[in-house]
Design a protein around this motif. Structure first.
Motif, PDB file in Angstrom:
ATOM      1  N   SER A 102       0.829  -1.215   0.000  1.00 24.22           N
ATOM      2  CA  SER A 102       0.000   0.000   0.000  1.00 24.22           C
ATOM      3  C   SER A 102       0.860   1.262   0.000  1.00 24.22           C
ATOM      4  O   SER A 102       0.540   2.255  -0.662  1.00 24.22           O
ATOM      5  N   VAL A 103       1.973   1.189   0.754  1.00 16.99           N
ATOM      6  CA  VAL A 103       2.874   2.352   0.781  1.00 16.99           C
ATOM      7  C   VAL A 103       3.463   2.597  -0.593  1.00 16.99           C
ATOM      8  O   VAL A 103       3.551   3.744  -1.068  1.00 16.99           O
ATOM      9  N   LEU A 104       3.860   1.518  -1.243  1.00 15.41           N
ATOM     10  CA  LEU A 104       4.415   1.659  -2.581  1.00 15.41           C
ATOM     11  C   LEU A 104       3.364   2.176  -3.566  1.00 15.41           C
ATOM     12  O   LEU A 104       3.677   3.002  -4.438  1.00 15.41           O
ATOM     13  N   ALA A 105       2.139   1.660  -3.404  1.00 14.06           N
ATOM     14  CA  ALA A 105       1.075   2.163  -4.280  1.00 14.06           C
ATOM     15  C   ALA A 105       0.838   3.656  -4.055  1.00 14.06           C
ATOM     16  O   ALA A 105       0.699   4.435  -5.008  1.00 14.06           O
ATOM     17  N   THR A 106       0.792   4.057  -2.754  1.00 16.28           N
ATOM     18  CA  THR A 106       0.636   5.485  -2.438  1.00 16.28           C
ATOM     19  C   THR A 106       1.801   6.290  -3.005  1.00 16.28           C
ATOM     20  O   THR A 106       1.618   7.391  -3.536  1.00 16.28           O
ATOM     21  N   ARG A 107       2.971   5.729  -2.891  1.00 17.28           N
ATOM     22  CA  ARG A 107       4.152   6.434  -3.409  1.00 17.28           C
ATOM     23  C   ARG A 107       4.079   6.566  -4.926  1.00 17.28           C
ATOM     24  O   ARG A 107       4.414   7.621  -5.473  1.00 17.28           O
ATOM     25  N   ARG A 108       3.613   5.484  -5.570  1.00 15.50           N
ATOM     26  CA  ARG A 108       3.468   5.579  -7.026  1.00 15.50           C
ATOM     27  C   ARG A 108       2.436   6.641  -7.403  1.00 15.50           C
ATOM     28  O   ARG A 108       2.643   7.427  -8.339  1.00 15.50           O
ATOM     29  N   LYS A 109       1.322   6.648  -6.640  1.00 10.00           N
ATOM     30  CA  LYS A 109       0.312   7.691  -6.905  1.00 10.00           C
ATOM     31  C   LYS A 109       0.879   9.079  -6.650  1.00 10.00           C
ATOM     32  O   LYS A 109       0.603  10.033  -7.400  1.00 10.00           O
ATOM     33  N   VAL A 113       1.060  12.106  -9.111  1.00 11.38           N
ATOM     34  CA  VAL A 113       0.540  13.439  -8.809  1.00 11.38           C
ATOM     35  C   VAL A 113       1.619  14.492  -9.018  1.00 11.38           C
ATOM     36  O   VAL A 113       1.370  15.576  -9.570  1.00 11.38           O
ATOM     37  N   LEU A 114       2.843  14.183  -8.572  1.00 12.69           N
ATOM     38  CA  LEU A 114       3.934  15.142  -8.765  1.00 12.69           C
ATOM     39  C   LEU A 114       4.232  15.371 -10.242  1.00 12.69           C
ATOM     40  O   LEU A 114       4.531  16.494 -10.660  1.00 12.69           O
TER      41      LEU A 114
END
Length: 606
Positions: A102-109, A113-114
């Motif tokens: 989930s952290v990696l998914a959030t990081r990918r998102k 976004v960036l």
């Protein structure tokens, strides 16, 4: 070391044996010596090497032992690593992957976004920009931004959550813009260009209205609130003055006339502007065959009727409320200017298809009737109030049981207040009415002070009536109002005047009867009859002046002098109903009673 030696000894000697078989006998026989020589040589070399490299061998042995031990430990560690650590590490790596997914998914998102920060910022700013444009009246730009946001949504069959959220905020911003445009329709003093612009933007707002008729209804509702707000203060002042008890003072009447004139002017301007604005915005470009045309025209007609009945009619017509309308509180002299203004108002609105002159005429007729009735009744009350309240012979106890002195004390002597002092000595008080109507009141009325004062009041009312005298109020008409208060009331001025004369005639008739009764009682008490006394002659002359001079003159003054009608004949024609026949009956009763009274007194004297 022993193990190494044994390993060396166990080396296969097949090659050496093959070498021996290849030698000749001689060489083979000399081979033992050669081998012995080589053995001694090798032994001596090993001995020399041992002595020379002893430390090396010791070090080598030590290192070999350590190496063996290390290799054993390494083997044990590798076995532990393979059997224990690696499975645990594999399990930890698997759980770590699971926990950090989930952290990696959030990081990918976050990275996405960036990377798309500028585009997202533009999308998120759309609702804010729409609100800013709507507040600053840049409605065209706000509509363009909203259309852009909807096009972005339309590209996706299942739009992402961010686009759905942005579209919801855009809808909220567009609702604020809709409120701003509707508020603009409710603002006073807005001219056609501003209203035209607002309505055009309302037409461009998708989903805000179902059709042109709803926009037209919103327009009429907004302008109605503006009209109501502009009239409210004047309306309160008019109702406040009209609700004052008793007769209005001159200042109150002047204020009421001024407020009514301003009210009618503001109402005319407001309704006229609204009609012209509505026609320019909604009806100018609508073709005759268009299905919307009847609806739009019907909305305008309904509103004009509503504006007339809601704002103007309550001031003119008593059917709108239980009390009398404010126009009836005006003096008749103030009606001509007000009628002129109402006529101009009706003509102005008639040019745009909202003519209401017939209703105004009916309301003015009602007002004239009510004002005339009020003025006549007021003069009647002033006149009747001068007569004693307990003078009637049919009231209270039987007068024959009372002494003449007590009976006389209840009545003021007619010669004391009915006849002028200079006429007390006159011997001729007979009535000789002119054969035709004369605009000048009978000169005989000046001899009787109460009747002369009453005639002045009534003549003043008739003179003021000449300034505003609709012909319908002279011939009778159906009331515009259908309230119960007006259902049974007289609806023409001659009947109102006749009813007043009937009430006054009954009062005078009863008074004269009372005077004669007192005289009869005094004759009975004294036993002496000398004919008609001076008081009886004065009372009888006063009554004749009223019935034979004043009554026909004032009726014809109204009919002929004010309206130019034929002279009124008190003889009823074809029917015995109505005020005409009632007044005629009163006249007949009076003539009969006066003749009987004169005859009876003459016979008693003889």
């Amino acid at each position: 070391m022993s193990e190494t030696l044994s390993e060396l000894l166990n080396v296969p000697n097949t090659t050496y044996l093959e070498h021996l078989t290849s030698l000749d006998l001689e060489t083979l026989l000399s081979e033992p010596g050669v081998l012995q020589t080589q053995s001694h040589h090798l032994a001596s070399s090993l001995t020399s090497l041992t002595h020379a490299s002893y430390p090396t061998f010791v070090s080598l042995y030590s290192s070999t032992s350590d190496l063996t031990t290390s290799l054993s430990q390494i083997s044990s560690s590798l076995d532990a690593l393979l059997n224990e650590s690696l499975p645990a590490l594999e399990s930890s790596v698997y759980s770590w992957n699971t926990e950090t997914a989930s952290v990696l998914a959030t990081r990918r998102k976050t990275l996405i976004v960036l990377e798309t920060h500028d585009k997202l910022r533009e999308l998120l700013d759309i609702p804010l920009l729409i609100n800013t444009c709507a507040r600053n009246a840049y409605f065209s730009e706000a509509l363009s931004l909203a259309a852009h946001a909807r096009r972005l949504i339309a590209v996706h069959s299942s739009p992402p959550l961010i686009l759905t959220s942005i579209l919801a905020e855009v809808d909220v911003a567009m609702n604020h813009m809709l409120i701003s445009l509707l508020t603009m329709l409710h603002e006073p003093n807005k001219k056609l260009p501003v209203l035209w612009k607002a309505v055009n933007f309302l037409r461009k707002m998708e989903g805000a209205f179902k059709g042109e008729d709803e926009i037209a209804l919103a327009f009429l509702s907004g302008r109605e609130q503006c009209l109501k707000g502009s009239l409210e203060s004047l309306r309160r002042d008019i109702i406040r003055i009209a609700a004052l008890e008793g007769e209005l003072s001159t200042r109150d009447k002047d204020d009421l006339v001024k407020y009514l004139g301003k009210y009618i002017g503001l109402w005319r301007e407001g309704v006229y502007d609204l009609i012209t604005q509505y026609e320019s915005i909604f009806l100018a470009n609508v073709q005759e065959g268009n299905a919307l045309s009847p609806k739009l025209h019907a909305l305008l007609q309904i509103y004009v009727s509503h504006a007339f009945k809601t704002h103007l009619m309550p001031l003119l017509d008593s059917s709108q409320h239980s009390t009398e309308p404010p126009i009836t509180s005006l003096p008749i002299t103030a009606l001509p200017s007000l009628v002129t203004q109402l006529t101009y108002c009706a003509a102005a609105l008639g040019r745009v298809g909202a003519d209401f002159r017939s209703s105004v005429a009916r309301c003015v007729s009602d007002a004239v009737v009510q004002i005339f009735s009020r003025e006549i009744v007021l003069a009647e009350k002033h006149f009747i109030s001068q007569f004693p309240r307990d003078m009637y012979s049919n009231k209270g106890k039987d007068p024959s049981n009372q002494p003449a002195s007590k009976r006389a004390n209840k009545l003021v002597a007619p010669s004391m207040w009915l006849l002028k002092q200079e006429d007390l000595g006159a011997t001729d008080l007979t009535i000789s009415p002119p054969p035709t109507f004369n605009s000048t009141p009978p000169s005989l009325l000046t001899s009787f002070t109460p009747l002369a004062a009453h005639a002045n009041e009534v003549v003043e009312v008739l003179n003021t009536l000449r300034a505003c005298a609709p012909f319908s109020v002279a011939t009778g008409y159906e009331y515009f109002s259908t309230t119960e208060a007006n259902t049974n009331a007289a609806n023409n001025l001659p009947d109102i005047l006749k009813n007043s004369l009937i009430r006054e005639g009954h009062t005078i008739f009863d008074y004269v009867k009372a005077v004669f009764e007192v005289e009869e009682l005094s004759v009975v008490d004294s036993g002496i009859s000398t004919g008609l006394s001076r008081e009886s002659v004065v009372a009888l002359a006063f009554a004749r002046a009223f019935f034979e001079a004043w009554t026909p003159w004032v009726l014809n003054a109204l009919a002929v002098g004010v309206f130019g009608l034929a002279e009124i004949n008190l003889q009823p024609e074809g029917t015995n109903e109505g005020s005409n026949s009632e007044l005629f009956q009163l006249e007949e009763d009076w003539q009969r009673w006066a003749q009987d009274a004169s005859t009876s007194n003459a016979s008693s004297v003889a």
